[in-house]
Write an enzyme that holds these catalytic residues in place. Structure first.
Site, PDB file in Angstrom:
ATOM      1  N   GLY A  89      52.508  51.820  31.212  1.00  0.00           N
ATOM      2  CA  GLY A  89      53.569  50.805  31.232  1.00  0.00           C
ATOM      3  C   GLY A  89      53.593  50.111  29.875  1.00  0.00           C
ATOM      4  O   GLY A  89      53.111  50.636  28.869  1.00  0.00           O
ATOM      5  N   ARG A  90      54.122  48.884  29.889  1.00  0.00           N
ATOM      6  CA  ARG A  90      54.273  48.153  28.623  1.00  0.00           C
ATOM      7  C   ARG A  90      52.928  47.939  27.948  1.00  0.00           C
ATOM      8  O   ARG A  90      52.780  48.157  26.738  1.00  0.00           O
ATOM      9  CB  ARG A  90      54.935  46.790  28.881  1.00  0.00           C
ATOM     10  CG  ARG A  90      56.406  46.897  29.196  1.00  0.00           C
ATOM     11  CD  ARG A  90      56.938  45.571  29.712  1.00  0.00           C
ATOM     12  NE  ARG A  90      56.539  45.395  31.097  1.00  0.00           N
ATOM     13  CZ  ARG A  90      57.351  45.057  32.095  1.00  0.00           C
ATOM     14  NH1 ARG A  90      58.606  44.806  31.841  1.00  0.00           N
ATOM     15  NH2 ARG A  90      56.916  44.936  33.327  1.00  0.00           N
ATOM     16  N   ILE A  91      51.926  47.505  28.715  1.00  0.00           N
ATOM     17  CA  ILE A  91      50.626  47.208  28.101  1.00  0.00           C
ATOM     18  C   ILE A  91      49.944  48.509  27.675  1.00  0.00           C
ATOM     19  O   ILE A  91      49.358  48.595  26.588  1.00  0.00           O
ATOM     20  CB  ILE A  91      49.749  46.365  29.055  1.00  0.00           C
ATOM     21  CG1 ILE A  91      50.443  45.025  29.332  1.00  0.00           C
ATOM     22  CG2 ILE A  91      48.357  46.133  28.457  1.00  0.00           C
ATOM     23  CD1 ILE A  91      49.818  44.197  30.443  1.00  0.00           C
ATOM     24  N   ARG A 110      52.521  57.591  36.569  1.00  0.00           N
ATOM     25  CA  ARG A 110      53.420  58.107  37.602  1.00  0.00           C
ATOM     26  C   ARG A 110      54.547  58.934  36.968  1.00  0.00           C
ATOM     27  O   ARG A 110      54.973  59.933  37.484  1.00  0.00           O
ATOM     28  CB  ARG A 110      54.063  56.931  38.357  1.00  0.00           C
ATOM     29  CG  ARG A 110      53.305  56.530  39.590  1.00  0.00           C
ATOM     30  CD  ARG A 110      54.016  55.402  40.276  1.00  0.00           C
ATOM     31  NE  ARG A 110      54.462  54.423  39.268  1.00  0.00           N
ATOM     32  CZ  ARG A 110      54.875  53.211  39.534  1.00  0.00           C
ATOM     33  NH1 ARG A 110      54.923  52.801  40.758  1.00  0.00           N
ATOM     34  NH2 ARG A 110      55.240  52.380  38.579  1.00  0.00           N
ATOM     35  N   ILE A 147      41.431  46.551  32.041  1.00  0.00           N
ATOM     36  CA  ILE A 147      42.126  45.263  31.865  1.00  0.00           C
ATOM     37  C   ILE A 147      43.246  45.142  32.896  1.00  0.00           C
ATOM     38  O   ILE A 147      44.157  44.330  32.728  1.00  0.00           O
ATOM     39  CB  ILE A 147      42.710  45.099  30.428  1.00  0.00           C
ATOM     40  CG1 ILE A 147      43.559  46.325  30.040  1.00  0.00           C
ATOM     41  CG2 ILE A 147      41.608  44.822  29.429  1.00  0.00           C
ATOM     42  CD1 ILE A 147      44.398  46.113  28.783  1.00  0.00           C
ATOM     43  N   ALA A 148      43.181  45.966  33.961  1.00  0.00           N
ATOM     44  CA  ALA A 148      44.291  45.995  34.930  1.00  0.00           C
ATOM     45  C   ALA A 148      44.016  45.007  36.069  1.00  0.00           C
ATOM     46  O   ALA A 148      44.443  43.846  36.008  1.00  0.00           O
ATOM     47  CB  ALA A 148      44.480  47.405  35.434  1.00  0.00           C
ATOM     48  N   ARG A 149      43.287  45.445  37.055  1.00  0.00           N
ATOM     49  CA  ARG A 149      42.950  44.598  38.202  1.00  0.00           C
ATOM     50  C   ARG A 149      41.624  45.065  38.774  1.00  0.00           C
ATOM     51  O   ARG A 149      41.305  46.256  38.730  1.00  0.00           O
ATOM     52  CB  ARG A 149      43.998  44.717  39.309  1.00  0.00           C
ATOM     53  CG  ARG A 149      45.202  43.802  39.153  1.00  0.00           C
ATOM     54  CD  ARG A 149      44.861  42.329  39.378  1.00  0.00           C
ATOM     55  NE  ARG A 149      46.025  41.473  39.249  1.00  0.00           N
ATOM     56  CZ  ARG A 149      46.451  40.917  38.116  1.00  0.00           C
ATOM     57  NH1 ARG A 149      45.821  41.116  36.986  1.00  0.00           N
ATOM     58  NH2 ARG A 149      47.514  40.127  38.122  1.00  0.00           N
ATOM     59  N   GLU A 191      36.745  39.148  42.238  1.00  0.00           N
ATOM     60  CA  GLU A 191      36.496  38.104  41.248  1.00  0.00           C
ATOM     61  C   GLU A 191      36.926  36.729  41.782  1.00  0.00           C
ATOM     62  O   GLU A 191      37.840  36.670  42.607  1.00  0.00           O
ATOM     63  CB  GLU A 191      37.234  38.425  39.936  1.00  0.00           C
ATOM     64  CG  GLU A 191      38.743  38.474  40.054  1.00  0.00           C
ATOM     65  CD  GLU A 191      39.434  38.917  38.771  1.00  0.00           C
ATOM     66  OE1 GLU A 191      39.061  39.948  38.172  1.00  0.00           O
ATOM     67  OE2 GLU A 191      40.374  38.204  38.370  1.00  0.00           O
ATOM     68  N   HIS A 224      38.484  37.700  33.108  1.00  0.00           N
ATOM     69  CA  HIS A 224      39.935  37.844  33.306  1.00  0.00           C
ATOM     70  C   HIS A 224      40.728  36.996  32.298  1.00  0.00           C
ATOM     71  O   HIS A 224      41.507  36.110  32.675  1.00  0.00           O
ATOM     72  CB  HIS A 224      40.319  37.475  34.749  1.00  0.00           C
ATOM     73  CG  HIS A 224      41.620  38.095  35.183  1.00  0.00           C
ATOM     74  ND1 HIS A 224      41.878  38.503  36.462  1.00  0.00           N
ATOM     75  CD2 HIS A 224      42.751  38.382  34.485  1.00  0.00           C
ATOM     76  CE1 HIS A 224      43.107  39.002  36.548  1.00  0.00           C
ATOM     77  NE2 HIS A 224      43.658  38.939  35.348  1.00  0.00           N
ATOM     78  N   ILE A 225      40.512  37.308  31.027  1.00  0.00           N
ATOM     79  CA  ILE A 225      41.155  36.503  29.965  1.00  0.00           C
ATOM     80  C   ILE A 225      42.013  37.354  29.025  1.00  0.00           C
ATOM     81  O   ILE A 225      42.368  36.902  27.932  1.00  0.00           O
ATOM     82  CB  ILE A 225      40.097  35.745  29.122  1.00  0.00           C
ATOM     83  CG1 ILE A 225      39.052  36.717  28.537  1.00  0.00           C
ATOM     84  CG2 ILE A 225      39.441  34.635  29.923  1.00  0.00           C
ATOM     85  CD1 ILE A 225      38.185  36.105  27.431  1.00  0.00           C
TER      86      ILE A 225
END
Ligand code: DGY
Length: 329
Positions: free
Chosen positions: A155-157, A178, A237-239, A268, A286-287
């Site tokens: 995606g964008r990131i 995807r 860095i996703a979830r 978390e 998560h920063i």
């Protein structure tokens, strides 16, 4: 009379002042993490809520808060919000895409580099007073420049991470997603679409940027880690929940992979205790989107959405980044 809204975590005071131009605003100055029941209590009589990426918005809450018309998040990820339930209840939902893309990609790249070059581990060593002499292989890590960057989720990131790798560090970029990038973007990044298995086998540095969904739960577990090179790094860095943290801690301890960089964790702010004891992982709370200008931009975008969603301000009725604009139609 102005409509009432709730800002459910402490945010920048000038942004709250902007909301006060349109609304009666209840804030949470003490920045307490409310339980679902407390959140419902604070939401009574509120037409809108400004949330972050962590407050669960589900059917039980929607049913207990029938006056609620808008849920506006300052996060891009919205796995904490049951979007179909909101749509069914006529509640507008917005997130905060785009404004955090580059900052988050910067951080992903930094975390990957920190893992590859063993920056956190060597810093702990120095601070502990253990550094007594130069050594030829001290904290010898792996190179980032010229290596193969594997991006899971383009995606964008993901594209921001790929751009940094390809254009800044001469990395060979492979990705799994995807959908395929268009040919022009693939060519500009020199990026090649591969299967998930090939991505795991070929990447020197794997960066995970897929959104969380039930289908993405433990997308990377023991079996996937076993496919990776023993010299590889993994950065998430996703979830939390996309990586099986227990399996990852084991793989790091066994040197199945060389190192990891994690900004997100299952459950978390709790962190799997095994991750806290393996040295070859860089852990951050998560920063990834947390530069001051970006966090301000995210909060401002959530405020813009809230004002517009409740039919006020210059964009009235047209929240700029609505996820279910059909509810306002
Ligand atoms: C986001 O915006 O989704 C970031 O992860 C912060 O929650």
């Amino acid at each position: 009379m102005k409509p009432s809204v709730l800002v459910c975590r402490a945010v920048f005071p000038d942004i709250v002042d902007r909301l006060r131009e349109y609304f009666e605003v209840e804030t949470n100055e003490a920045d307490v993490v409310w339980s679902p029941a407390e959140l419902i209590q604070h939401l009574q009589g509120k037409a809108g809520v400004f949330i972050t990426g962590t407050q669960p918005i589900d059917t039980a809450l929607l049913e207990a808060c029938p006056q609620l018309k808008a849920v506006c998040s300052m996060a891009v990820g919205y796995n904490n919000v049951d979007l179909p339930a909101c749509t069914a209840h006529g509640v507008l939902v917005s997130n905060a895409p785009d404004v955090l893309t580059e900052t988050t990609a910067d951080f992903g790249f930094a975390l990957m580099m920190a893992a590859a070059r063993r920056i956190a581990e060597s810093e702990h060593f120095l601070r502990s007073g253990a550094w007594t002499k130069w050594s030829v292989d001290a904290f010898a890590g792996s190179d980032v420049h010229g290596a193969t960057l594997g991006v899971l989720g383009m995606g964008r990131i993901g594209r921001g991470v790929a751009r940094r790798g390809a254009l800044g560090f001469g990395m060979k970029v492979i990705y799994h997603n995807r959908s395929h990038l268009d040919a022009a973007t693939e060519a500009a990044l020199g990026a090649r679409y591969v299967s998930k298995e090939a991505l795991l086998r070929e990447a020197d540095h794997l960066v995970i940027v897929v959104p969380y969904s039930a289908a993405a739960h433990h997308l990377i577990g023991a079996a996937e880690l076993a496919l990776m090179k023993p010299t590889a790094t993994l950065t998430n860095i996703a979830r939390g929940g996309i990586v099986d943290d227990a399996a990852l801690a084991q793989a790091l301890r066994d040197k199945r992979i060389a190192a990891a960089g994690l900004d997100v964790f299952e459950g978390e702010p709790a962190v799997h205790p095994d991750l806290l004891t393996v040295p070859n992982v860089v852990l951050t709370p998560h920063i990834a989107s947390s530069s001051l200008p970006t966090r301000r931009a995210m909060a401002n975008l959530a405020a813009d959405n809230l004002i517009a969603a409740l039919g006020l301000g210059p964009n009235k009725g047209k929240p700029p980044t609505a996820l279910n604009p059909e509810v306002l139609a």
